[in-house]
Design a protein around this motif. Structure first.
Motif, PDB file in Angstrom:
ATOM      1  N   ALA A  54       1.014  -0.968   0.274  1.00  0.00           N
ATOM      2  CA  ALA A  54       0.269   0.472  -0.241  1.00  0.00           C
ATOM      3  C   ALA A  54       0.766   1.530   0.548  1.00  0.00           C
ATOM      4  N   HIS A  55       1.734   1.280   1.031  1.00  0.00           N
ATOM      5  CA  HIS A  55       2.753   2.325   0.830  1.00  0.00           C
ATOM      6  C   HIS A  55       3.413   2.984  -0.602  1.00  0.00           C
ATOM      7  N   ARG A  56       3.115   3.128  -2.288  1.00  0.00           N
ATOM      8  CA  ARG A  56       3.218   3.287  -2.756  1.00  0.00           C
ATOM      9  C   ARG A  56       2.236   3.556  -3.808  1.00  0.00           C
ATOM     10  N   LEU A  57       3.231   3.921  -4.345  1.00  0.00           N
ATOM     11  CA  LEU A  57       1.492   4.373  -5.629  1.00  0.00           C
ATOM     12  C   LEU A  57       0.951   3.940  -5.810  1.00  0.00           C
ATOM     13  N   GLN A  58      -0.613   3.739  -6.494  1.00  0.00           N
ATOM     14  CA  GLN A  58      -1.194   2.183  -6.358  1.00  0.00           C
ATOM     15  C   GLN A  58      -2.326   2.162  -7.464  1.00  0.00           C
ATOM     16  N   VAL A  59      -2.681   1.038  -7.545  1.00  0.00           N
ATOM     17  CA  VAL A  59      -4.066   1.160  -8.227  1.00  0.00           C
ATOM     18  C   VAL A  59      -4.606  -0.278  -7.175  1.00  0.00           C
ATOM     19  N   GLN A  60      -5.970  -0.212  -6.879  1.00  0.00           N
ATOM     20  CA  GLN A  60      -6.461  -1.788  -6.391  1.00  0.00           C
ATOM     21  C   GLN A  60      -6.034  -2.715  -6.837  1.00  0.00           C
ATOM     22  N   GLU A  61      -6.500  -3.033  -7.882  1.00  0.00           N
ATOM     23  CA  GLU A  61      -5.791  -4.697  -8.814  1.00  0.00           C
ATOM     24  C   GLU A  61      -4.480  -5.098  -8.618  1.00  0.00           C
ATOM     25  N   ARG A  62      -3.726  -3.636  -8.869  1.00  0.00           N
ATOM     26  CA  ARG A  62      -2.335  -4.225  -8.725  1.00  0.00           C
ATOM     27  C   ARG A  62      -2.208  -4.451  -6.870  1.00  0.00           C
ATOM     28  N   LEU A  63      -3.060  -3.898  -5.773  1.00  0.00           N
ATOM     29  CA  LEU A  63      -2.542  -4.394  -4.760  1.00  0.00           C
ATOM     30  C   LEU A  63      -2.773  -5.734  -4.494  1.00  0.00           C
ATOM     31  N   VAL A  64      -4.320  -6.012  -4.374  1.00  0.00           N
ATOM     32  CA  VAL A  64      -4.368  -7.085  -4.363  1.00  0.00           C
ATOM     33  C   VAL A  64      -3.699  -8.269  -5.054  1.00  0.00           C
ATOM     34  N   SER A  65      -3.491  -7.671  -6.390  1.00  0.00           N
ATOM     35  CA  SER A  65      -2.878  -9.422  -6.516  1.00  0.00           C
ATOM     36  C   SER A  65      -1.002  -9.368  -6.223  1.00  0.00           C
ATOM     37  N   GLY A  66      -0.402  -7.854  -5.419  1.00  0.00           N
ATOM     38  CA  GLY A  66       0.726  -8.132  -5.155  1.00  0.00           C
ATOM     39  C   GLY A  66       0.755  -8.475  -4.189  1.00  0.00           C
ATOM     40  N   ILE A  67      -0.066  -8.588  -3.647  1.00  0.00           N
ATOM     41  CA  ILE A  67      -0.823  -8.894  -1.815  1.00  0.00           C
ATOM     42  C   ILE A  67      -0.609 -10.684  -2.597  1.00  0.00           C
ATOM     43  N   ALA A  68      -1.653 -11.214  -2.496  1.00  0.00           N
ATOM     44  CA  ALA A  68      -1.151 -12.340  -3.017  1.00  0.00           C
ATOM     45  C   ALA A  68      -0.145 -12.966  -3.804  1.00  0.00           C
ATOM     46  N   ASP A  69       0.283 -12.027  -4.611  1.00  0.00           N
ATOM     47  CA  ASP A  69       2.068 -12.738  -4.852  1.00  0.00           C
ATOM     48  C   ASP A  69       2.344 -13.291  -3.583  1.00  0.00           C
ATOM     49  N   ASP A  70       2.840 -12.096  -2.967  1.00  0.00           N
ATOM     50  CA  ASP A  70       4.111 -12.567  -1.668  1.00  0.00           C
ATOM     51  C   ASP A  70       3.091 -13.441  -0.455  1.00  0.00           C
ATOM     52  N   VAL A  71       1.648 -13.444  -0.549  1.00  0.00           N
ATOM     53  CA  VAL A  71       1.680 -14.821   0.256  1.00  0.00           C
ATOM     54  C   VAL A  71       2.413 -16.483  -0.803  1.00  0.00           C
ATOM     55  N   MET A  72       2.014 -16.420  -2.020  1.00  0.00           N
ATOM     56  CA  MET A  72       2.333 -17.205  -2.323  1.00  0.00           C
ATOM     57  C   MET A  72       3.566 -17.951  -2.224  1.00  0.00           C
ATOM     58  N   SER A  73       4.240 -16.641  -2.275  1.00  0.00           N
ATOM     59  CA  SER A  73       5.653 -17.481  -2.737  1.00  0.00           C
ATOM     60  C   SER A  73       6.534 -17.693  -1.204  1.00  0.00           C
ATOM     61  N   ILE A  74       5.838 -16.473  -0.273  1.00  0.00           N
ATOM     62  CA  ILE A  74       6.496 -16.374   1.363  1.00  0.00           C
ATOM     63  C   ILE A  74       5.992 -17.850   1.437  1.00  0.00           C
ATOM     64  N   THR A  75       4.811 -18.309   1.614  1.00  0.00           N
ATOM     65  CA  THR A  75       4.359 -19.978   2.311  1.00  0.00           C
ATOM     66  C   THR A  75       4.246 -21.303   1.457  1.00  0.00           C
ATOM     67  N   GLU A  76       5.049 -20.510   0.261  1.00  0.00           N
ATOM     68  CA  GLU A  76       4.929 -21.618  -1.346  1.00  0.00           C
ATOM     69  C   GLU A  76       3.537 -22.515  -1.225  1.00  0.00           C
ATOM     70  N   ALA A  77       2.442 -22.065  -0.308  1.00  0.00           N
ATOM     71  CA  ALA A  77       1.107 -22.245  -0.913  1.00  0.00           C
ATOM     72  C   ALA A  77       0.194 -22.162  -1.822  1.00  0.00           C
ATOM     73  N   PRO A  78       0.101 -22.942  -2.678  1.00  0.00           N
ATOM     74  CA  PRO A  78      -0.942 -22.140  -4.132  1.00  0.00           C
ATOM     75  C   PRO A  78      -2.267 -21.360  -4.117  1.00  0.00           C
ATOM     76  N   ASP A  79      -2.275 -22.344  -2.936  1.00  0.00           N
ATOM     77  CA  ASP A  79      -3.840 -21.816  -2.484  1.00  0.00           C
ATOM     78  C   ASP A  79      -4.245 -20.713  -1.951  1.00  0.00           C
ATOM     79  N   VAL A  80      -4.096 -19.493  -2.954  1.00  0.00           N
ATOM     80  CA  VAL A  80      -4.309 -17.937  -1.975  1.00  0.00           C
ATOM     81  C   VAL A  80      -5.337 -17.105  -2.574  1.00  0.00           C
ATOM     82  N   ALA A  81      -6.445 -16.318  -1.573  1.00  0.00           N
ATOM     83  CA  ALA A  81      -7.455 -15.524  -2.288  1.00  0.00           C
ATOM     84  C   ALA A  81      -6.770 -14.529  -1.249  1.00  0.00           C
ATOM     85  N   VAL A  82      -7.145 -13.056  -2.029  1.00  0.00           N
ATOM     86  CA  VAL A  82      -6.757 -11.886  -1.273  1.00  0.00           C
ATOM     87  C   VAL A  82      -8.290 -10.884  -2.385  1.00  0.00           C
ATOM     88  N   ILE A  83      -8.638  -9.900  -1.285  1.00  0.00           N
ATOM     89  CA  ILE A  83      -9.865  -9.865  -1.615  1.00  0.00           C
ATOM     90  C   ILE A  83     -10.041  -7.811  -0.943  1.00  0.00           C
TER      91      ILE A  83
END
Length: 189
Positions: free
Chosen positions: A117-146
């Motif tokens: 959130a602490h960057r210039l952003q659009v909401q779609e990229r915000l939720v997508s980036g969060i999902a990507d990080d959670v998948m990368s850190i946890t190595e879980a393929p099943d992730v959802a961000v709303i």
């Protein structure tokens, strides 16, 4: 070389403060009047604080006791800035994943969200980036961000009405299995 009066030890001008002074002048204000005198410095500090945000450690993991368990963290509130108008938007986020091998520490969800959130952003990229990080850190393929956000670029300008935008990023079972997605959405309601 002789240094003129008032120049010894003078700090270099701050470009962000100069921009704030110029902005105040351009909108018809006097940046030297009482109430605005310190505004350029506050403006510069805020921009540096916002864009220089450090979320701290975001990858603290714990061993899971049962794989496949759905973990849902809801109502994480963040503020960001619309990259199109430089106006704020607030967003309430829900992050969910099915644990594979490891569990992500609870506060790490909010830290990841704030990092994005602490960057210039659009909401779609915000939720997508969060999902990507959670998948990368946890190595879980099943992730959802709303994310559900109110954008001041719509509330304060243009149409000037409140409206909430919802965007999602579904991966793995949440993208492929309607029953898993339905289970998540029923928990969020």
């Amino acid at each position: 070389m002789t240094i003129g009066p008032g120049t010894a030890g003078a700090a270099a001008p701050d470009p962000l403060e100069d921009l704030a002074r110029q902005l105040l002048t351009e909108i018809g204000e006097d940046p030297d009047r009482e109430g605005l005198r310190d505004t350029p410095a506050r403006y510069a500090r805020w921009w540096r604080e916002f864009t220089g945000y450090d979320p701290g450690t975001i990858d603290t993991l714990f061993e899971t006791t049962s794989s496949g368990q759905m973990v849902v963290v809801s109502d994480i509130k963040v503020w960001s800035l619309c990259e199109h108008h430089l106006l704020p938007f607030n967003c309430s986020l829900t992050i969910a994943y099915r644990s594979a091998k490891q569990l992500l520490g609870l506060s790490k969800f909010a830290r990841i969200a704030h990092q994005h959130a602490h960057r210039l952003q659009v909401q779609e990229r915000l939720v997508s980036g969060i999902a990507d990080d959670v998948m990368s850190i946890t190595e879980a393929p099943d992730v959802a961000v709303i994310g559900q956000g109110e954008h001041l670029c719509m509330t304060m300008r243009g149409i000037r009405t409140v409206g909430l935008m919802t965007s999602t990023s579904f991966h793995g079972v949440f993208a492929e299995d309607s029953s898993a997605r339905s289970e998540l959405l029923s928990l969020v309601r």
